[in-house]
Design an enzyme around this catalytic site. Structure first.
Site, PDB file in Angstrom:
ATOM      1  N   LYS A 117       3.131  -6.879  -3.912  1.00 43.17           N
ATOM      2  CA  LYS A 117       1.948  -6.153  -3.442  1.00 43.17           C
ATOM      3  C   LYS A 117       0.842  -7.104  -3.000  1.00 43.17           C
ATOM      4  CE  LYS A 117       2.504  -1.767  -5.905  1.00 43.17           C
ATOM      5  NZ  LYS A 117       3.902  -1.934  -6.249  1.00 43.17           N
ATOM      6  N   GLU A 142      -7.573  -4.115  -8.418  1.00 41.05           N
ATOM      7  CA  GLU A 142      -8.251  -3.478  -7.295  1.00 41.05           C
ATOM      8  C   GLU A 142      -9.364  -2.559  -7.792  1.00 41.05           C
ATOM      9  OE1 GLU A 142      -4.738  -3.036  -3.947  1.00 41.05           O
ATOM     10  OE2 GLU A 142      -5.269  -1.310  -5.161  1.00 41.05           O
ATOM     11  N   HIS A 151       0.251   8.365 -12.571  1.00 41.83           N
ATOM     12  CA  HIS A 151       0.410   7.672 -11.294  1.00 41.83           C
ATOM     13  C   HIS A 151       1.736   8.021 -10.623  1.00 41.83           C
ATOM     14  CE1 HIS A 151      -3.094   5.415 -12.478  1.00 41.83           C
ATOM     15  NE2 HIS A 151      -2.476   4.966 -13.548  1.00 41.83           N
ATOM     16  N   ARG A 211      12.062   1.723   1.704  1.00 46.20           N
ATOM     17  CA  ARG A 211      13.223   2.573   1.431  1.00 46.20           C
ATOM     18  C   ARG A 211      12.886   3.998   1.814  1.00 46.20           C
ATOM     19  NH1 ARG A 211      11.174   5.215  -2.990  1.00 46.20           N
ATOM     20  NH2 ARG A 211       9.853   3.996  -4.388  1.00 46.20           N
TER      21      ARG A 211
END
Length: 669
Positions: free
Chosen positions: A116, A200, A235, A292
């Site tokens: 990421k 973040e 999440h 994917r």
């Protein structure tokens, strides 16, 4: 086009890929673990091969065994599905080295987007907007803590190699950072083998909007519009829909073009999803790219009339994209609900067990390859059947329920109706919760953000309501008619249970109990039926029809319909779109049950102890974390039920525990 492919996955995605392959005249090979020997995906494929024991690390994650099976069966390509090896660059490279086509992006694209932090650096160069945060390589805990303090709370800790909501923690204040970081890293290393995290800024009331992209090996790339996946728990996505409510054409184009730019920046080929976090004002930021096919891809298929798996096969075989951007259009609205074996009232804990009874909504076969015509109102993608087991080894998904409507309002109506028709017995499910969610004011009015479920706890998790007289009457009618049938079959006057008495009426008490109350239902036998009484309420009850588990009765002349499934001493009543589970206390079978022993804290499900947070003899306050279990790759904290003392610890880190096992001895103050 290929003539044979191997599907390196299980469950509904393996069944989905096999269905498309068969439609195209392509043979399919299934792989399975010992736990999946009788699984649906094994039955629907043309061939199947055992690859190892139940744990994924010893079966579905064994790239060498999967490639060996592919070569032995003459497969030309491997479809990885999603999860397991689908985003594993080493597996993609190993396929290429073995002369097998990997039905997915090149290893270089997986590598570029697999981290990421690296992906965000790449996106920044490509001009894709990013959320403020730290995405670098320095993983020193103190340094990350300093970065979080600079960014400003709340912040989101996210496993760099993660996905599926695993390895993510929201940190509300500085004092919570170190504990959250340790937990996040521990879950990340267990799930992905990599504990690197990024930090973040956590946006308040954000929406999660993702863009489906598709690229071929000839340099062309298109976006197939957006999906709104804002409704989440832990999440992880709960409901998905396409198109996103409130999306303007200008914003759709901007997000689509940004997603295409992201895909082209890494030389992408195949199906991929670029995920964005969006503010309520319409501004959006790149989150990550899933290299994917996504679990929620069916809603895109429903609004475009396209088969994305077919596109995957054609592109992997070297063909050009079947359509260009100007040929793609949206029609109608689609919703997907993930039917899970889990208990929403207990923090969405996964549930394991056997699907003793499963009746799905009526679904019209949806031919995703037929671009013309009207999509079916209801589509079900499932990898299990009645009688199958949901094990602790894999994701507890039972099915994906997908509906389509001419507009969002119509799609919502189809979804609510379909959920009311679902009947599952044998384990806990989220069906009732999903129905409340779909019918809730915020969701039906498209007031969407990732905190919707947490913000509307009272509405979505109402207190359990006592069972009504009609529900109890259906359970009683099922019991009484079964007794009569058994007595008649015995052909023995002493076994007759018609309730006949000379100059008297047989009165009987049926004791039921559920999570909210105990019920003493009085039943009086009559020539033409029964009289049922609960407290001050009573009614004359007659049986109109019984067809297997489906009953029609009349209560004081009013018709009541329902399905009653008996599972040992539990009567599961499905009526009016609701499911009520009643436990029957059979006086002939049970002399009584002892109360559970006090002072015990037990495992809510099978799992592994990953952290012990207290010592023997320690005094703790109510709510204090005592130990952490990992089950199905998610961590669950066992907390003190009251102020008290930990008298004994019965398990250590690394120990496997069974559901219901006593974890420690606890004495309340």
């Amino acid at each position: 086009m290929f003539t044979k492919i191997l599907i390196a996955n299980r469950g509904e995605i393996a069944c989905r890929v096999a269905a498309t392959a068969h439609r195209l005249g392509v043979k399919s090979v299934a792989v399975y673990s010992e736990a999946d020997a009788n699984a649906k995906h094994v039955a629907v494929c043309d061939e199947a091969a055992l690859i190892g024991p139940p744990p994924a690390k010893e079966s579905y994650l064994r790239a060498d065994k999967i490639i060996e099976v592919a070569l032995a069966t003459g497969a030309q390509a491997i479809h990885p599905g999603y999860g397991f090896l689908s985003e594993n660059e080493d597996f993609a490279e190993a396929c290429a080295a073995a002369g097998l086509a990997f039905i997915g992006p090149p290893a270089s694209a997986i590598r570029a987007m697999g981290s990421k932090s690296a992906a965000k650096a790449l996106m920044e160069k490509a001009g894709v907007p990013l959320v403020p945060g730290y995405h670098g390589d320095n993983q020193d805990a103190d340094f990350l803590h300093e970065q979080a303090d600079k960014i400003g709370y709340p912040v989101l800790l996210k496993a760099s190699a993660g996905g599926g909501g695993k390895g993510m923690r929201i940190v509300e204040k500085s004092a919570q950072f170190k504990a959250a970081l340790e937990s996040c890293k521990r879950e990340a290393i267990n799930s992905f083998g990599d504990d690197k995290v990024l930090v973040e800024k956590y946006l308040t009331r954000p929406r999660h909007i993702e863009i489906q992209v598709f690229a071929d090996g000839r340099g062309d790339c298109v976006y197939l519009f957006e999906r709104d996946c804002s409704v989440q728990r832990r999440h992880q996505k709960v409901l998905e829909e396409a198109p996103a409510p409130g999306m303007t054409e200008e914003r759709r184009r901007a997000m689509g073009e940004a997603a295409v730019a992201a895909a082209k920046a890494v030389g992408y080929v195949g199906a991929g999803t670029v995920e964005f976090i969006a503010n309520q004002d319409g501004t959006f930021y790149f989150m990550e790219m899933n290299t994917r096919l996504q679990v929620e891809h069916p809603v895109t298929e429903m609004i475009t009339g396209l088969d994305l798996v077919e596109w995957q096969l054609r592109v992997a075989a070297g063909e050009a994209l079947p359509k260009q951007q100007h040929e793609l259009t949206i029609r109608g609205h689609a919703l997907e609900a993930r039917i899970y074996a889990e208990n929403p009232e207990k923090g969405f804990l996964p549930s394991i067990g056997t699907l003793r009874h499963m009746q799905s909504p009526q679904a019209v076969t949806f031919d995703v390859g037929a671009a013309a015509g009207t999509p079916a109102a209801v589509r079900i993608d499932s990898g299990v059947r009645e009688g199958d087991a949901i094990s602790p080894f894999y994701d507890p998904m039972i099915a994906k329920l997908i509906v389509w409507g001419n507009d969002r309002s119509e799609a919502l109506a189809h979804m609510a109706q379909a959920l009311s028709e679902y009947q599952i017995v044998g384990l806990a499910t989220n069906v009732a919760f999903l129905k409340r969610l779909v019918e809730s004011a915020p969701f039906s009015h498209a007031d969407l953000d990732t905190g919707l479920i947490e913000r509307h706890q009272e509405e979505l998790f109402p207190p359990a309501q006592p069972a009504s007289l009609p529900v109890l009457a259906l359970a009683a009618a099922s019991l009484l008619t079964s007794e009569q049938s058994a007595g008649a079959a015995a052909n023995d006057p002493w076994a007759n249970t018609c309730g006949w008495r000379m100059n008297a009426t047989l009165l009987r008490q049926l004791d039921f109990v559920d999570e909210s109350a105990a019920y003493a239902l009085s039943v009086g036998y009559r020539d033409t039926g029964w009289t049922v009484r609960l407290g001050d309420a009573s009614a004359a009850m007659t049986l109109v029809e019984r067809n297997g588990q489906h009953l029609v009765i009349k209560l004081n002349g009013a018709t009541v319909r329902g399905t009653v499934v008996r599972d040992a001493d539990a009567f599961h009543v499905f009526s009016g779109g609701a499911h009520v589970a009643l436990n029957y206390n059979d006086p002939l079978a049970h002399a009584g049950q002892a109360e559970a022993e006090g002072g015990r804290l037990t495992a809510p499900m099978p799992g592994k102890i990953v952290a012990v947070l207290v010592e023997k003899g320690k005094e703790v306050e109510k709510g204090a974390p005592l130990l952490i279990m990992e089950a199905m790759k998610m961590e669950h904290t066992i907390a003190a039920p009251a102020n008290g003392t930990v008298e004994d610890l019965l398990y250590a880190v690394g120990d496997q525990v069974a559901e219901g096992a006593q974890l420690l001895a606890f004495k309340a103050a």
